[in-house]
Design an enzyme around this catalytic site. Sequence first.
Site, PDB file in Angstrom:
ATOM      1  N   THR A   1      -7.636  10.497 -30.805  1.00 46.11           N
ATOM      2  CA  THR A   1      -6.659   9.422 -30.867  1.00 46.11           C
ATOM      3  C   THR A   1      -7.257   8.152 -31.466  1.00 46.11           C
ATOM      4  O   THR A   1      -6.624   7.470 -32.254  1.00 46.11           O
ATOM      5  CB  THR A   1      -6.145   9.104 -29.455  1.00 46.11           C
ATOM      6  N   PHE A   2      -8.478   7.862 -31.072  1.00 45.46           N
ATOM      7  CA  PHE A   2      -9.050   6.592 -31.475  1.00 45.46           C
ATOM      8  C   PHE A   2     -10.211   6.730 -32.453  1.00 45.46           C
ATOM      9  O   PHE A   2     -10.795   5.749 -32.852  1.00 45.46           O
ATOM     10  CB  PHE A   2      -9.552   5.827 -30.257  1.00 45.46           C
TER      11      PHE A   2
ATOM     12  N   ASP B   1      -8.418   7.664 -22.723  1.00 48.77           N
ATOM     13  CA  ASP B   1      -7.973   8.847 -23.456  1.00 48.77           C
ATOM     14  C   ASP B   1      -8.556  10.121 -22.859  1.00 48.77           C
ATOM     15  O   ASP B   1      -9.349  10.810 -23.491  1.00 48.77           O
ATOM     16  CB  ASP B   1      -8.368   8.699 -24.934  1.00 48.77           C
TER      17      ASP B   1
END
Length: 886
Positions: free
Chosen positions: A615-616, A732
Amino acid sequence: MEILYLLYLVLAWYVSKSELVGAESQDQTVLLAINQELRVPGWDANSSNYCSWQGVSCDNHSMVVKLDLSHANLRGNVTLVSQLKALRLLDLSDNNFHGFIPPAFGNLSDLEVLDLSSNKFDGSIPPELGGLRNLKSLNLSSNLLVGKIPEELHRLQKLQEFQISSNQLSGSLPPWVGNLTSLRVFAAYENHLDGKLPDNLGLASELRILNLHSNQLQGPIPAGIFAAGKLEVLVLTQNNLSGDLPPELGNCQGLSNIRIGNNHLLGTIPKTIGNISSLTYFEADNNNLSGEVVSEFSRCPNLTLLNLASNGFSGTIPPELGQLLNLQELILSGNSLFGDIPESILKCRNLNKLDISNNRFNGTIPSEICNLSRLQFLLVGQNSIRGEIPHAIGNCAKLLELQMGSNYLTGIIPSEIGHIRNLQIALNLSFNHLHGPVPPELGRLDKLVALDVSNNRLSGTIPADLKGMLSLIEVNFSNNLLSGPVPEFVPFQKSPNSSFLGNKGLCGEPLNSSCGNVYGDHNNYHHKVSYRIILAVIGSGLAVFMSVTVVVLLFMIRERQEKAAKDAGIAEEETNAKPTIIAGNIFVENLRQAIDLDAVVKATLKDSNKLSSGTFSTVYKAVMPSGMIVSVRRLKSMDKTIIHHQNKMIRELERLSKLCHDNLVRPIGYVIYEDVALLLHHYLPNGTLAQLLHESTRQPEYQPDWPTRLSIAIGVAEGLAFLHHVAIIHLDISSGNVLLDANFKPLLGEIEISKLLDPTRGTASISAVAGSFGYIPPEYAYTMQVTAPGNVYSYGVVLLEILTSRPPVDEDFDEGVDLVKWVHSAPVRGETPEQILDARLSTVSFGWRKEMLAALKVALLCTDSTPAKRPKMKKVVEMLQEIKKN
Ligand SMILES: *[C@@H]1O[C@H](CO)[C@@H](O)[C@H](O)[C@H]1NC(C)=O
Ligand SMILES: *[C@@H]1O[C@H](CO)[C@@H](O)[C@H](O)[C@H]1NC(C)=O
Ligand SMILES: *[C@@H]1O[C@H](CO)[C@@H](O)[C@H](O)[C@H]1NC(C)=O
Ligand SMILES: *[C@@H]1O[C@H](CO)[C@@H](O)[C@H](O)[C@H]1NC(C)=O
Ligand SMILES: *[C@@H]1O[C@H](CO)[C@@H](O)[C@H](O)[C@H]1NC(C)=O
Ligand SMILES: *[C@@H]1O[C@H](CO)[C@@H](O)[C@H](O)[C@H]1NC(C)=O
Ligand SMILES: *[C@@H]1O[C@H](CO)[C@@H](O)[C@H](O)[C@H]1NC(C)=O
Ligand SMILES: *[C@@H]1O[C@H](CO)[C@@H](O)[C@H](O)[C@H]1NC(C)=O
Ligand SMILES: *[C@@H]1O[C@H](CO)[C@@H](O)[C@H](O)[C@H]1NC(C)=O
């Protein structure tokens, strides 16, 4: 003369005042030095108002009187604290302090409370602590202390609470403990203490709680400890105590807990037990106690548990026990008791466990046994019980386990047993004199795991209806008079043939005798578990749809922004072949030689080095000229503000690199070039948990077994519990962020993100940090904040993946339904937990299945839609470890 006196007074005042000022500024100096050493979070060294620092309290003269640094994950040398001369309370509990307890603490003569529990202090208890003459509470439990309890502590005459449990202390209990006349609590359990309990312990006339379990204490329980009559809790389990139980225990009417199991105690239970009106919990199993189960127990109205198992008790169960309306567990197994189960016991309406197995009971089973409507365990095996199994047994609706094996039961197996739909653990009727058919109704027991009707005189065929026992793993029909083919049913055919031997008329698999043509081809029954999903409940459907939509939208917007940002980044990189490194460092001294920062940067410019994308961040594999391989995480959508707060970020990274936990991926270094930040980690060759669980096609051979999976689940939980302990919320959590080392030890990754992108710190423009789709807690849709309970939810999703081998979102689940909804709505669909678990694992053994069911319960708790109802990670770890232990 008077003037002189006045002058003297003024002078005295002035002197004392200046002394105070001196002391006060000295406390400030000390606190600054302490901060230098420990780096206490929340202490602002620039603020001179140290009395308002977190955990610090001062008196009217700005002298520090309380210092509470508990639960702060601190380490370092705490000797300096001893210079805060006015301290009355010092709480350093639950940190990482190690080394010796500073003897200088003994000079804090005003100290009333000293709590050093739950650290790693080692060495022996300093005798200097005997100088704390005002001490009321001393807690040294849960450290690594060794040696004897120092003699000098007898000077702590004001002590009210004295806790030294869970250390490695040895030697005997000093007699002077009895001379501590104010002592209310004495806990020294889980040590290596030996020798006798001091006779004069009873002189401690205020003693309420005495807990000494799990030591090697010998000799008798001294009558004196009951003399003052104030004892409320007595725990001596797991020692080497011998001798009789003193009748004086009846003096303590407030005694609610007596736990003396696993010793070598002798003699009878004193009748004075009936005087203890508060008795709630009496546990004396595994001793050499004898005589009768005294009827005096009936005078303890609050008695909830009575466990006398594995002793030498004889006689009958006193009917008076029927007066115990709060009794929940009556455990009398492994004695020489005989007679009936008294009818009066059926009045104990809260009884949920009745265990009289392995005795000499020679009566019958009362037909009203199921008046005990809460009964979950009825264990009467290994006795001489006669008569028939009452038909009314079908009314025991909550029963989980029914053990009646090895008795003299006659008659038929009542078909009503098939009504007990909760029956799960076992149905054991073996070694009796039962005759007649196996009732087809047993096929309705779809949760039952173990069925044993062996060694009876059952006749007829094994009914094909038994194929309804969907959870069956262990089965035994041997040594009966059964005939006909063994029905084709996987649990039957997978059983050893010994499960069917000793029945002359049985044929078919797994027996070697073929049935020939007599019975023809049986209609093949293919047991098929349907995983089809019925749509989620209409009521919650709309809410689910809304929240999912909101989250998906956020997710898409962010993805687009990131993509744009990244494209721009790549374009820049191409025009500028050799990016200049702005900053970079390797935190681990002995890796500095092996890692080349230029090579790190270069590796991230090649797509072929890409390992995964989260995600990051995107992860690259970088091979160093030295041969070492490192994993490089390039942060996505790097925020300019991070670059502007570079120093802060570097400090944060350095701090994280020191976070020492086996189940966390720690940064080993970083590189910053242009507006790109790269984080360096050790390279872990076994990929991610997501790959292990969901890409088994890549490794068709390898399916992680249940014990491996449970260890992984525990490891991840421990890593996360540790993060929460140091007040870090992970942003996350997903199976894709759980990395596996060469031994499949799990390491939770991306812990930096939470620090670097923490929206509350204003260092990131990403205000909607939610984590990966499928792991996002439902409350996020309206709170827009990731919280510790939110983390627990995401962890619960990972645990569900481990249990079901299903991904968090899948086309298999209907639209708007993710793994969590799918699992939680299983009861609505009429599916049992067994149909949710990965059947490749849950059907391997009874043990695995039981553990998986228990872990499923934990996962359901974690994914509760109400954040407040979810357990803390620490609790999750405990629950999972408990499963592993059993
Ligand atoms: C404390 O003061 C020093 C120098 O006056 C300054 O450099 C530092 O940034 C200050 N620290 C904080 C946390 O304000
Ligand atoms: C502190 O000062 C307040 C008011 O000035 C007084 O009431 C209190 O008793 C003082 N406390 C101590 C511990 O001296
Ligand atoms: C802490 O520091 C003191 C001196 O300030 C020293 O005597 C002591 O050994 C140190 N303790 C530990 C555990 O390092
Ligand atoms: C305690 O105080 C006394 C007197 O001030 C001093 O001599 C001694 O060294 C101190 N003890 C420790 C362990 O610091
Ligand atoms: C002492 O420490 C133990 C372990 O941390 C803790 O369970 C207990 O509650 C503490 N006792 C007191 C009185 O604080
Ligand atoms: C306990 O106190 C009694 C009387 O005060 C005294 O005689 C005895 O020596 C003390 N015992 C210990 C071990 O200090
Ligand atoms: C238990 O106590 C007896 C004496 O009462 C002793 O002989 C034996 O060694 C002790 N056992 C252990 C494990 O300490
Ligand atoms: C039994 O328990 C209840 C609730 O805990 C309590 O109020 C009551 O005092 C207890 N009875 C006795 C006799 O201790
Ligand atoms: C049960 O056993 C006891 C003790 O052996 C005996 O006295 C009693 O008669 C037996 N009861 C029955 C009904 O057999």
